[in-house]
Scaffold this motif. Structure first.
Motif, PDB file in Angstrom:
ATOM      1  N   ARG A 180       0.900  -1.322  -0.100  1.00 15.87           N
ATOM      2  CA  ARG A 180      -0.009   0.074   0.037  1.00 15.87           C
ATOM      3  C   ARG A 180       0.819   1.430  -0.022  1.00 15.87           C
ATOM      4  O   ARG A 180       0.172   2.319  -0.300  1.00 15.87           O
ATOM      5  N   ARG A 182       3.300   1.840  -2.067  1.00 17.50           N
ATOM      6  CA  ARG A 182       3.671   2.179  -3.562  1.00 17.50           C
ATOM      7  C   ARG A 182       2.817   3.188  -4.088  1.00 17.50           C
ATOM      8  O   ARG A 182       1.587   3.339  -3.880  1.00 17.50           O
ATOM      9  N   TRP A 185      -1.161   2.923  -5.390  1.00 14.19           N
ATOM     10  CA  TRP A 185      -1.775   1.631  -4.803  1.00 14.19           C
ATOM     11  C   TRP A 185      -3.316   1.465  -5.049  1.00 14.19           C
ATOM     12  O   TRP A 185      -3.830   0.786  -5.595  1.00 14.19           O
ATOM     13  N   ILE A 188      -5.012   1.574  -8.455  1.00 13.69           N
ATOM     14  CA  ILE A 188      -4.656   0.494  -9.337  1.00 13.69           C
ATOM     15  C   ILE A 188      -5.280  -0.684  -8.796  1.00 13.69           C
ATOM     16  O   ILE A 188      -6.062  -1.440  -9.538  1.00 13.69           O
ATOM     17  N   GLY A 216      -4.749  -2.736 -14.166  1.00 13.33           N
ATOM     18  CA  GLY A 216      -4.078  -2.128 -13.345  1.00 13.33           C
ATOM     19  C   GLY A 216      -2.651  -1.658 -13.744  1.00 13.33           C
ATOM     20  O   GLY A 216      -2.371  -0.465 -13.495  1.00 13.33           O
ATOM     21  N   MET A 217      -2.206  -2.373 -14.559  1.00 12.90           N
ATOM     22  CA  MET A 217      -0.881  -2.127 -15.151  1.00 12.90           C
ATOM     23  C   MET A 217      -1.112  -1.015 -16.066  1.00 12.90           C
ATOM     24  O   MET A 217      -0.037  -0.015 -15.970  1.00 12.90           O
ATOM     25  N   ALA A 220      -1.238   2.357 -14.145  1.00 14.88           N
ATOM     26  CA  ALA A 220      -0.102   2.760 -13.656  1.00 14.88           C
ATOM     27  C   ALA A 220       0.882   3.444 -14.828  1.00 14.88           C
ATOM     28  O   ALA A 220       1.404   4.304 -14.751  1.00 14.88           O
ATOM     29  N   ALA A 221       0.732   2.495 -15.892  1.00 14.02           N
ATOM     30  CA  ALA A 221       1.731   3.122 -17.028  1.00 14.02           C
ATOM     31  C   ALA A 221       1.037   4.684 -17.542  1.00 14.02           C
ATOM     32  O   ALA A 221       1.976   5.332 -17.785  1.00 14.02           O
ATOM     33  N   PHE A 222      -0.212   4.709 -17.578  1.00 18.33           N
ATOM     34  CA  PHE A 222      -0.601   6.105 -18.304  1.00 18.33           C
ATOM     35  C   PHE A 222      -0.863   7.254 -17.343  1.00 18.33           C
ATOM     36  O   PHE A 222      -0.936   8.380 -17.794  1.00 18.33           O
ATOM     37  N   MET A 223      -0.924   6.984 -15.818  1.00 15.10           N
ATOM     38  CA  MET A 223      -0.845   7.805 -15.219  1.00 15.10           C
ATOM     39  C   MET A 223       0.354   8.957 -15.095  1.00 15.10           C
ATOM     40  O   MET A 223       1.499   8.446 -15.426  1.00 15.10           O
ATOM     41  N   PRO A 224       0.246  10.094 -14.696  1.00 14.41           N
ATOM     42  CA  PRO A 224       1.415  10.847 -14.658  1.00 14.41           C
ATOM     43  C   PRO A 224       2.449  10.208 -13.942  1.00 14.41           C
ATOM     44  O   PRO A 224       2.165   9.713 -12.625  1.00 14.41           O
ATOM     45  N   VAL A 225       3.816  10.192 -14.421  1.00 13.47           N
ATOM     46  CA  VAL A 225       4.879   9.836 -13.532  1.00 13.47           C
ATOM     47  C   VAL A 225       5.260  10.415 -12.582  1.00 13.47           C
ATOM     48  O   VAL A 225       5.795  11.732 -12.766  1.00 13.47           O
ATOM     49  N   ASN A 228       9.699   8.398  -7.423  1.00 14.48           N
ATOM     50  CA  ASN A 228      10.586   7.625  -8.127  1.00 14.48           C
ATOM     51  C   ASN A 228      10.119   5.894  -7.998  1.00 14.48           C
ATOM     52  O   ASN A 228      10.877   4.931  -8.642  1.00 14.48           O
ATOM     53  N   GLY A 229       9.014   5.653  -7.249  1.00 16.12           N
ATOM     54  CA  GLY A 229       8.555   4.516  -7.258  1.00 16.12           C
ATOM     55  C   GLY A 229       9.313   3.401  -6.486  1.00 16.12           C
ATOM     56  O   GLY A 229       9.036   2.257  -6.357  1.00 16.12           O
ATOM     57  N   ASN A 230      10.296   3.997  -5.550  1.00 18.60           N
ATOM     58  CA  ASN A 230      11.147   3.058  -4.873  1.00 18.60           C
ATOM     59  C   ASN A 230      10.795   2.898  -3.342  1.00 18.60           C
ATOM     60  O   ASN A 230      11.321   2.857  -2.413  1.00 18.60           O
TER      61      ASN A 230
ATOM     62  N   ARG B  35       7.673   4.757 -17.394  1.00 15.12           N
ATOM     63  CA  ARG B  35       6.343   4.246 -17.516  1.00 15.12           C
ATOM     64  C   ARG B  35       6.021   2.602 -17.486  1.00 15.12           C
ATOM     65  O   ARG B  35       5.460   1.914 -16.880  1.00 15.12           O
ATOM     66  N   GLU B  37       8.501   1.040 -15.611  1.00 19.59           N
ATOM     67  CA  GLU B  37       8.915   0.856 -14.315  1.00 19.59           C
ATOM     68  C   GLU B  37       7.309   0.811 -13.571  1.00 19.59           C
ATOM     69  O   GLU B  37       7.232   0.212 -12.606  1.00 19.59           O
ATOM     70  N   ALA B  38       6.743   2.034 -13.696  1.00 21.87           N
ATOM     71  CA  ALA B  38       5.425   2.187 -13.081  1.00 21.87           C
ATOM     72  C   ALA B  38       4.548   1.107 -13.274  1.00 21.87           C
ATOM     73  O   ALA B  38       3.880   0.588 -12.120  1.00 21.87           O
ATOM     74  N   SER B  39       4.495   0.609 -14.357  1.00 20.86           N
ATOM     75  CA  SER B  39       3.439  -0.871 -14.611  1.00 20.86           C
ATOM     76  C   SER B  39       4.129  -1.979 -14.124  1.00 20.86           C
ATOM     77  O   SER B  39       3.418  -2.685 -13.433  1.00 20.86           O
ATOM     78  N   ASN B  41       5.868  -2.002 -11.441  1.00 23.36           N
ATOM     79  CA  ASN B  41       5.722  -1.606  -9.878  1.00 23.36           C
ATOM     80  C   ASN B  41       4.214  -2.044  -9.416  1.00 23.36           C
ATOM     81  O   ASN B  41       3.997  -2.510  -8.400  1.00 23.36           O
ATOM     82  N   ALA B  42       3.290  -1.926 -10.190  1.00 23.88           N
ATOM     83  CA  ALA B  42       1.964  -2.132 -10.174  1.00 23.88           C
ATOM     84  C   ALA B  42       1.434  -3.587 -10.335  1.00 23.88           C
ATOM     85  O   ALA B  42       0.469  -4.091  -9.801  1.00 23.88           O
ATOM     86  N   ALA B  46      -1.825  -5.685  -8.489  1.00 22.96           N
ATOM     87  CA  ALA B  46      -2.841  -5.795  -9.621  1.00 22.96           C
ATOM     88  C   ALA B  46      -3.234  -7.258  -9.674  1.00 22.96           C
ATOM     89  O   ALA B  46      -4.518  -7.576  -9.962  1.00 22.96           O
TER      90      ALA B  46
END
Lengths: 235, 97
Positions: A180, A182, A185, A188, A216-217, A220-225, A228-230, B35, B37-39, B41-42, B46
């Protein structure tokens, strides 16, 4: 430091992991039998796959009579995070021989990754002996628990009253919540939840897994980045 | 060999590839597209959500109650506590409701 001293130091990292994973190792064995596995198959899965969450996913889909290739693919999807672990730990162990890496990386479960990273960040050398010292007890207990759980699981008379068939969704809910921290979250999870229920009701199982995961993926891919997602995971 | 054994062996090979593959493949790239990496991470949240949502949607009162209590407990504590309390609510619900 000698091999055996380093191995012993690694072993000292294993008890918390052994204790906290023991109930799930036993549960895996019991649920495996409940879902139609033999005791031998349950032990084989713990010994060969050695990845708790994905083993449970495999059982869940196996019980739903999902196509074999899709079960293997779903297990792969759940384990895909290991790609990131292996890339990270790979940078910490340039001094390992290629055969040591090929062998050692089999044991790269979540806590093993976390401890190796922590050791490297403290400026200590992640030796092969230390790594295997930590991995060996965790692995042996995990395999033994599958055998014990499966042996006793077949003795349980009324699995419905004990809720065995619904323990996996509760366990998966806990895993979902452990991620949660990330980014994105909640969006997604909500997207995958709605998409998987709609797919389950329309196309039917097992496609709800694929459709829900892709939804869900894609979100995540299309939302504004941002960020750093870490973010460190909660579990 | 049975289908089950084949599924287990295929899963074992794929799992091993994920554990060695990041080191062999991903480490050759200097950076991953944000993008992608974001997917990636999901992926775990998911995939795992798809195993929870339809089960909860089809659950009776005992299952729904277990899920709600587990979610609340899970927000404040670890996986083990949440799992034990969720299972206790489920078993109580199935035997008492």
């Amino acid at each position: 430091m000698s091999f055996s001293q380093e191995f012993a130091r690694g072993m000292r990292k294993s008890p918390p992991v052994v204790l906290s994973s023991a109930p799930f190792g036993l549960l895996f064995g019991a649920l495996a039998v409940d879902n139609g596995f033999t005791v031998g198959e349950a032990v084989l899965m713990s010994a060969a796959v050695y990845a708790g969450a994905s083993q449970m996913v495999g059982l869940d889909l196996f019980g739903q009579k999902v196509a074999p290739w899709l079960i293997a693919l779903s297990i792969f999807a759940v384990n895909f995070r290991h790609v990131l672990y292996s890339a990270a730990v790979g940078r910490r162990v340039p001094h390992w021989a290629p055969a040591q890496r090929a062998f050692g990386f089999f044991f790269l479960v979540d806590p093993q990754y976390a401890e190796a990273e922590r050791k490297a960040e403290n400026g200590e050398n992640v030796t092969f002996a230390w790594f295997m010292g930590m991995a060996t007890p965790i692995y042996l207990f995990w395999v033994a628990e599958a055998w014990i759980g499966a042996s006793f699981g077949s003795l349980i008379p009324n699995t419905y009253a004990l809720g065995l068939d619904f323990l996996l969704p509760i366990y998966f809910l806990g895993l979902v919540m452990s991620f949660r921290l990330r980014p994105l979250w909640l969006p997604i999870v909500l997207t995958s939840a709605v998409a998987s229920i709609v797919a389950y009701e329309t196309i039917g199982s097992p496609w709800h897994v694929t459709v829900g995961a892709i939804a869900g993926m894609a979100l995540a891919a299309f939302m504004p980045v941002n960020g750093n997602g870490n973010g460190e995971d909660a579990a | 060999m049975t289908t089950t054994v084949w599924i287990i062996l295929a899963s074992a090979v794929l799992t091993y590839l994920s554990r060695i593959g990041g080191h062999l493949v991903l480490s050759r790239f200097d950076r991953i597209h944000p993008r992608v990496e974001a997917s990636l991470n999901a992926v775990p949240a998911a995939v795992l959500t798809t195993l929870v949502a339809p089960a909860a949607y089809h659950g009776g009162p005992a299952e729904i109650a277990a899920m709600i209590v587990a979610a609340i407990v899970g927000w404040h504590s670890g996986l083990m506590t949440m799992f034990v309390i969720g299972a206790a609510v489920l078993i109580a619900g199935r035997n008492l409701l």
